[in-house]
Design an enzyme around this catalytic site. Structure first.
Site, PDB file in Angstrom:
ATOM      1  N   GLY A   1       0.672  -1.296   0.087  1.00  0.00           N
ATOM      2  CA  GLY A   1       0.153  -0.159  -0.173  1.00  0.00           C
ATOM      3  C   GLY A   1       0.874   1.137   0.144  1.00  0.00           C
ATOM      4  O   GLY A   1       0.246   2.379   0.043  1.00  0.00           O
TER       5      GLY A   1
ATOM      6  N   TYR B   1       0.310  -2.729 -12.164  1.00  0.00           N
ATOM      7  CA  TYR B   1      -0.763  -2.821 -12.469  1.00  0.00           C
ATOM      8  C   TYR B   1      -1.376  -2.168 -13.768  1.00  0.00           C
ATOM      9  O   TYR B   1      -2.392  -1.713 -13.896  1.00  0.00           O
ATOM     10  CB  TYR B   1      -1.812  -2.052 -11.469  1.00  0.00           C
ATOM     11  CG  TYR B   1      -1.621  -2.737 -10.055  1.00  0.00           C
ATOM     12  CD1 TYR B   1      -1.927  -4.063  -9.643  1.00  0.00           C
ATOM     13  CD2 TYR B   1      -0.837  -1.928  -9.093  1.00  0.00           C
ATOM     14  CE1 TYR B   1      -1.595  -4.376  -8.523  1.00  0.00           C
ATOM     15  CE2 TYR B   1      -0.562  -2.387  -7.777  1.00  0.00           C
ATOM     16  CZ  TYR B   1      -0.922  -3.534  -7.603  1.00  0.00           C
ATOM     17  OH  TYR B   1      -0.793  -4.290  -6.317  1.00  0.00           O
TER      18      TYR B   1
ATOM     19  N   ARG C   1      -5.887   1.665 -15.636  1.00  0.00           N
ATOM     20  CA  ARG C   1      -5.954   2.475 -14.356  1.00  0.00           C
ATOM     21  C   ARG C   1      -6.646   3.552 -14.503  1.00  0.00           C
ATOM     22  O   ARG C   1      -7.514   4.288 -13.830  1.00  0.00           O
ATOM     23  CB  ARG C   1      -4.609   2.640 -13.697  1.00  0.00           C
ATOM     24  CG  ARG C   1      -3.755   1.415 -13.436  1.00  0.00           C
ATOM     25  CD  ARG C   1      -2.785   1.563 -12.464  1.00  0.00           C
ATOM     26  NE  ARG C   1      -2.917   1.782 -11.143  1.00  0.00           N
ATOM     27  CZ  ARG C   1      -2.673   3.155 -10.741  1.00  0.00           C
ATOM     28  NH1 ARG C   1      -2.179   4.078 -11.620  1.00  0.00           N
ATOM     29  NH2 ARG C   1      -2.926   3.415  -9.687  1.00  0.00           N
TER      30      ARG C   1
ATOM     31  N   TYR D   1     -10.135   4.309 -12.482  1.00  0.00           N
ATOM     32  CA  TYR D   1     -10.038   4.871 -11.218  1.00  0.00           C
ATOM     33  C   TYR D   1      -9.798   6.506 -11.630  1.00  0.00           C
ATOM     34  O   TYR D   1      -9.900   7.262 -10.635  1.00  0.00           O
ATOM     35  CB  TYR D   1      -8.919   4.490 -10.453  1.00  0.00           C
ATOM     36  CG  TYR D   1      -8.366   3.048 -10.326  1.00  0.00           C
ATOM     37  CD1 TYR D   1      -9.205   2.171  -9.678  1.00  0.00           C
ATOM     38  CD2 TYR D   1      -7.087   2.640 -10.717  1.00  0.00           C
ATOM     39  CE1 TYR D   1      -8.949   1.021  -9.311  1.00  0.00           C
ATOM     40  CE2 TYR D   1      -6.874   1.269 -10.565  1.00  0.00           C
ATOM     41  CZ  TYR D   1      -7.780   0.450  -9.846  1.00  0.00           C
ATOM     42  OH  TYR D   1      -7.509  -0.969  -9.607  1.00  0.00           O
TER      43      TYR D   1
ATOM     44  N   CYS E   1     -12.866   0.836 -28.885  1.00  0.00           N
ATOM     45  CA  CYS E   1     -14.127   1.695 -29.277  1.00  0.00           C
ATOM     46  C   CYS E   1     -14.877   1.889 -28.137  1.00  0.00           C
ATOM     47  O   CYS E   1     -16.123   1.429 -27.905  1.00  0.00           O
ATOM     48  CB  CYS E   1     -14.604   0.916 -30.433  1.00  0.00           C
ATOM     49  SG  CYS E   1     -13.618   0.503 -31.524  1.00  0.00           S
TER      50      CYS E   1
ATOM     51  N   GLU F   1       4.638  -6.282   2.060  1.00  0.00           N
ATOM     52  CA  GLU F   1       4.453  -6.976   0.695  1.00  0.00           C
ATOM     53  C   GLU F   1       4.079  -5.743  -0.314  1.00  0.00           C
ATOM     54  O   GLU F   1       2.854  -5.766  -0.668  1.00  0.00           O
ATOM     55  CB  GLU F   1       3.525  -8.014   0.688  1.00  0.00           C
ATOM     56  CG  GLU F   1       2.076  -7.632   1.374  1.00  0.00           C
ATOM     57  CD  GLU F   1       1.596  -9.068   1.611  1.00  0.00           C
ATOM     58  OE1 GLU F   1       2.329 -10.006   1.970  1.00  0.00           O
ATOM     59  OE2 GLU F   1       0.331  -8.909   1.712  1.00  0.00           O
ATOM     60  N   PRO F   2       5.011  -4.766  -0.735  1.00  0.00           N
ATOM     61  CA  PRO F   2       4.519  -3.740  -1.680  1.00  0.00           C
ATOM     62  C   PRO F   2       4.532  -4.316  -3.096  1.00  0.00           C
ATOM     63  O   PRO F   2       5.559  -5.364  -3.350  1.00  0.00           O
ATOM     64  CB  PRO F   2       5.869  -2.775  -1.316  1.00  0.00           C
ATOM     65  CG  PRO F   2       6.880  -3.305  -0.500  1.00  0.00           C
ATOM     66  CD  PRO F   2       6.373  -4.578  -0.030  1.00  0.00           C
ATOM     67  N   GLY F   3       3.622  -3.628  -4.023  1.00  0.00           N
ATOM     68  CA  GLY F   3       3.613  -3.969  -5.439  1.00  0.00           C
ATOM     69  C   GLY F   3       4.033  -2.840  -5.980  1.00  0.00           C
ATOM     70  O   GLY F   3       5.075  -2.564  -6.480  1.00  0.00           O
TER      71      GLY F   3
HETATM   72  N1  LLP Z   1      -0.745  -7.589  -0.408  1.00  0.00           N
HETATM   73  C1  LLP Z   1      -2.113  -7.862  -0.955  1.00  0.00           C
HETATM   74  C2  LLP Z   1      -2.725  -8.998  -0.138  1.00  0.00           C
HETATM   75  C3  LLP Z   1      -2.558  -7.101  -1.787  1.00  0.00           C
HETATM   76  O1  LLP Z   1      -3.874  -7.563  -2.224  1.00  0.00           O
HETATM   77  C4  LLP Z   1      -1.850  -6.043  -2.432  1.00  0.00           C
HETATM   78  C5  LLP Z   1      -2.580  -5.366  -3.546  1.00  0.00           C
HETATM   79  C6  LLP Z   1      -0.662  -5.871  -2.078  1.00  0.00           C
HETATM   80  C7  LLP Z   1      -0.003  -6.469  -0.971  1.00  0.00           C
HETATM   81  C8  LLP Z   1       0.227  -4.769  -2.804  1.00  0.00           C
HETATM   82  O2  LLP Z   1      -0.331  -3.507  -2.878  1.00  0.00           O
HETATM   83  P1  LLP Z   1       0.568  -2.317  -3.309  1.00  0.00           P
HETATM   84  O3  LLP Z   1       1.746  -1.911  -2.429  1.00  0.00           O
HETATM   85  O4  LLP Z   1       0.639  -2.419  -4.761  1.00  0.00           O
HETATM   86  O5  LLP Z   1      -0.336  -0.953  -3.038  1.00  0.00           O
HETATM   87  N2  LLP Z   1      -5.183  -2.054  -9.283  1.00  0.00           N
HETATM   88  C9  LLP Z   1      -4.796  -1.281  -8.242  1.00  0.00           C
HETATM   89  C10 LLP Z   1      -4.033  -1.699  -6.979  1.00  0.00           C
HETATM   90  C11 LLP Z   1      -4.539  -2.834  -6.279  1.00  0.00           C
HETATM   91  C12 LLP Z   1      -3.810  -3.698  -5.390  1.00  0.00           C
HETATM   92  C13 LLP Z   1      -4.585  -4.878  -5.121  1.00  0.00           C
HETATM   93  N3  LLP Z   1      -3.605  -5.451  -4.125  1.00  0.00           N
HETATM   94  C14 LLP Z   1      -3.964  -0.041  -8.836  1.00  0.00           C
HETATM   95  O6  LLP Z   1      -3.640  -0.043 -10.055  1.00  0.00           O
HETATM   96  O7  LLP Z   1      -3.724   0.954  -8.088  1.00  0.00           O
END
Ligand code: LLP
Length: 418
Positions: A221, A373, A303, A307, A335, A262-264
């Protein structure tokens, strides 16, 4: 900190010549730097950092992070399988899935870790693996995200076991002889750091009621600044705020909790751009707008359409026009009117023009912040556009293809004609 495209104009034209557009380009140096920042997250009693692979699950990226020392958070059984096929050792993969993997038994027998996201998931795990250890995902009662669609904590969210059901967790665990040694929370993407820290305190309070917990994941997050005006999460500051909380927990509970995160998006968003070509420039008259049409769209980057997310957009003109500017709406090639790359912030139904170098067909547009994403979350094959290729720009300047453009044969391979 905002995201400046790491690609020069010359490199962008080279990528187009060799791979065509649209194409995602990821920067090895930026990926490594963000992984190093995550691995340096301040902690009291040890850290396991996982990459939320849903952000960018291409094998070459997973391997790069694996080499750096990150573990993986898999959002489904399929993601766990994908990580293993990329060569990640199973005990570096934790499955946190809304949808219980159909092959959970096999995945856990191979060594993957499981994070039970509901009482029913915990029950099933207990039946399959009695007398073992496990982890539970708890909804701490509060959430935060860059939009309601990415807020996954609080009463309006189905993610995790509601915090008031800790006694039921203990009851299921007792029935199957499970030891709940891990606890997990993830409250949303693009989280407000203060809400995140508040949730961390709530999580510690809950962990106090789960007597065997020795590792606590606070999820991801951490918001990366895609736009220059956005705040970039300060991992060091956030981590340092947590250390006294973990120490106080150890003093009162006699347990030194290992921290997991656990960052994404933080790891990959600003390490990626999408290159696309300007295919047309049209307008809707004096009272209307000037539009740039591109050869990419919501089938590559959803995105903005989903959003109202903001991504930096830079135009590299094919001929010398650098000093001329105009205001444009940038639209995708699908389209439907919702396929827009320049929505109003936070409102996918609104429009907001961008001031760009005057555009002509044949120019290149660089959509920044496209490493998370985007390739992983495209409206795949909508309008039958193929999946776009992915390229890794290495530290020595090489452009390595890490995923080919999808062919028509691949797009159609599962269709059955009787
Ligand atoms: N851990 C869990 C269990 C998650 O479900 C997620 C993301 C993360 C970690 C990583 O979150 P992050 O650090 O990336 O914010 N599609 C959306 C984001 C949805 C993320 C879903 N879960 C976007 O494009 O912003």
């Amino acid at each position: 900190m905002g995201s400046t495209p790491f690609l020069s104009k010359e490199q962008a034209f080279t990528v187009r010549e060799t791979c065509g557009t649209p194409v995602y380009v990821y920067d090895e140096g930026t990926l490594e730097a963000s992984a190093a920042a995550v691995l340096a997250f301040p902690n009291a009693f040890g850290l396991t950092a996982r990459f939320a692979m849903k952000a960018l699950p291409t094998a070459a990226i997973l391997r790069l992070f694996d080499r750096m020392g990150l573990h993986m958070d898999a959002g489904s059984g399929y993601e766990a399988e994908r990580a293993m096929r990329a060569g990640i050792v199973p005990d570096h993969i934790q499955i946190t899935s809304q949808d219980l993997p159909w092959n959970l038994k096999e995945l856990v027998e191979k060594g993957c870790l499981f994070n039970a996201c509901s009482l029913r998931q915990l029950e099933t795990y207990g039946q399959l693996f009695p007398e073992t250890e496990t982890c539970v995902r708890i909804n701490p009662g509060l959430g935060s995200g860059h939009s309601n669609r990415t807020n996954v904590g609080g009463p309006s969210s189905s993610f995790g076991i509601w915090h008031q059901y800790v006694s039921q967790v203990l009851e299921v665990a007792r029935r199957y002889g499970l030891r709940v040694t891990g606890m997990h929370t993830h409250i949303g993407s693009g989280t407000d750091p203060e809400v995140w820290l508040h949730c961390a305190q709530l999580a510690l309070d809950i962990a106090a009621r789960l007597p065997e917990v020795t590792r606590l994941s606070l999820g991801g997050g951490f918001k990366p600044a895609r736009m220059e005006y956005e705040d970039h999460a300060d991992l060091e500051a956030i981590g340092n705020r947590l250390i006294p909380e973990f120490k106080a927990f150890a003093a009162s509970q006699g347990r030194e909790l290992r921290l997991e995160i656990e960052p994404g998006a933080y790891l990959t968003a600003n390490a990626g751009v999408m290159l696309c070509s300007v295919t047309d420039v049209v307008d809707t008259g004096d009272e209307g707008f000037d539009f740039i049409k591109t050869d990419a769209g919501m089938n590559d980057i959803m995105r903005p359409a989903l959003y109202g997310a903001q991504h930096p957009i830079t135009l590299f003109p094919a001929s010398s026009r650098d000093s001329e500017h105009a205001d444009y709406l940038v639209v995708g090639h699908c389209c439907e009117s919702g396929d827009i790359l320049s929505p109003e912030p936070g409102n996918p139904e609104g429009l907001k023009t961008r001031t760009l170098t005057r555009a002509e067909a044949g120019d290149i547009l660089v959509i920044g912040g496209a490493g998370a994403y985007c390739a992983s979350m495209a409206a795949k094959n909508y309008n039958s556009f193929p999946e776009s290729p992915e390229v890794l720009l290495t530290k020595d300047g090489a452009l390595n293809l890490i995923r080919r453009r999808q062919s028509m044969e691949h797009m159609l391979e599962n269709e059955v004609l009787n």
